[in-house]
Motif scaffolding. Structure first.
Motif, PDB file in Angstrom:
ATOM      1  N   LEU A   1      21.585 -11.060  22.980  1.00 19.69           N
ATOM      2  CA  LEU A   1      21.647 -11.190  21.525  1.00 19.69           C
ATOM      3  C   LEU A   1      22.759 -12.149  21.117  1.00 19.69           C
ATOM      4  CD1 LEU A   1      21.002  -7.510  20.401  1.00 19.69           C
ATOM      5  CD2 LEU A   1      19.376  -9.410  20.484  1.00 19.69           C
TER       6      LEU A   1
ATOM      7  N   SER B   1      14.933  -4.318  17.094  1.00 17.01           N
ATOM      8  CA  SER B   1      13.807  -5.060  16.532  1.00 17.01           C
ATOM      9  C   SER B   1      14.233  -5.890  15.321  1.00 17.01           C
ATOM     10  CB  SER B   1      12.692  -4.079  16.140  1.00 17.01           C
ATOM     11  OG  SER B   1      11.610  -4.756  15.564  1.00 17.01           O
TER      12      SER B   1
ATOM     13  N   ALA C   1      16.430  -8.810  16.538  1.00 16.46           N
ATOM     14  CA  ALA C   1      15.596  -9.824  17.189  1.00 16.46           C
ATOM     15  C   ALA C   1      14.818 -10.632  16.155  1.00 16.46           C
ATOM     16  CB  ALA C   1      14.643  -9.167  18.189  1.00 16.46           C
TER      17      ALA C   1
ATOM     18  N   ILE D   1      13.612 -14.156  17.774  1.00 15.07           N
ATOM     19  CA  ILE D   1      13.191 -14.028  19.168  1.00 15.07           C
ATOM     20  C   ILE D   1      12.274 -12.826  19.324  1.00 15.07           C
ATOM     21  CG2 ILE D   1      15.148 -15.236  20.224  1.00 15.07           C
ATOM     22  CD1 ILE D   1      16.461 -12.571  20.765  1.00 15.07           C
TER      23      ILE D   1
ATOM     24  N   LEU E   1      10.448  -9.546  20.874  1.00 12.46           N
ATOM     25  CA  LEU E   1      10.972  -8.406  21.640  1.00 12.46           C
ATOM     26  C   LEU E   1      10.683  -8.551  23.128  1.00 12.46           C
ATOM     27  CD1 LEU E   1      10.244  -5.407  19.256  1.00 12.46           C
ATOM     28  CD2 LEU E   1      12.468  -6.353  19.894  1.00 12.46           C
TER      29      LEU E   1
ATOM     30  N   VAL F   1      13.510 -10.425  24.551  1.00 14.42           N
ATOM     31  CA  VAL F   1      14.698  -9.565  24.635  1.00 14.42           C
ATOM     32  C   VAL F   1      14.569  -8.646  25.850  1.00 14.42           C
ATOM     33  CG1 VAL F   1      16.029  -7.738  23.498  1.00 14.42           C
ATOM     34  CG2 VAL F   1      15.116  -9.643  22.149  1.00 14.42           C
TER      35      VAL F   1
END
Length: 90
Positions: A21, A61, A64, A69, A71, A74
């Motif tokens: 992140l 969520s 992101a 981006i 999930l 991630v």
């Protein structure tokens, strides 16, 4: 409700999540991203630093989405080496 203790793998996954992140945030400030995600700046700070290794799904969520981006990306960035090995053998 009794919460099970975190395993070393849980902690490592949380560290990897924080790194992913933070990298995705790039030059944006924590305040910008937190505001866009609708989460407190301190929550984002704790997740990025790995102090919250198992944040709520909807929190991740929202962050992101604010970072743009998926999930899936991630999740892929948070796979521990043991999980990578298991995925390759399957």
């Amino acid at each position: 409700m009794v919460r099970l203790p975190l395993t070393p793998e849980d902690r490592e996954r949380g560290r990897l999540l924080g790194e992913a992140l933070r990298a995705a945030r790039g030059e944006r400030t924590m305040t910008e991203v937190a505001r866009a995600a609708g989460v407190p700046v301190e929550t984002l700070r704790k997740i990025e630093s790995g102090r919250v290794p198992t944040p709520a799904f909807f929190t991740v969520s929202a962050i992101a989405a604010a970072l743009g981006i998926p999930l899936d990306t991630v999740l892929a960035r948070c796979a521990t080496p043991a999980e990578d090995d298991a995925a390759r053998s399957a």
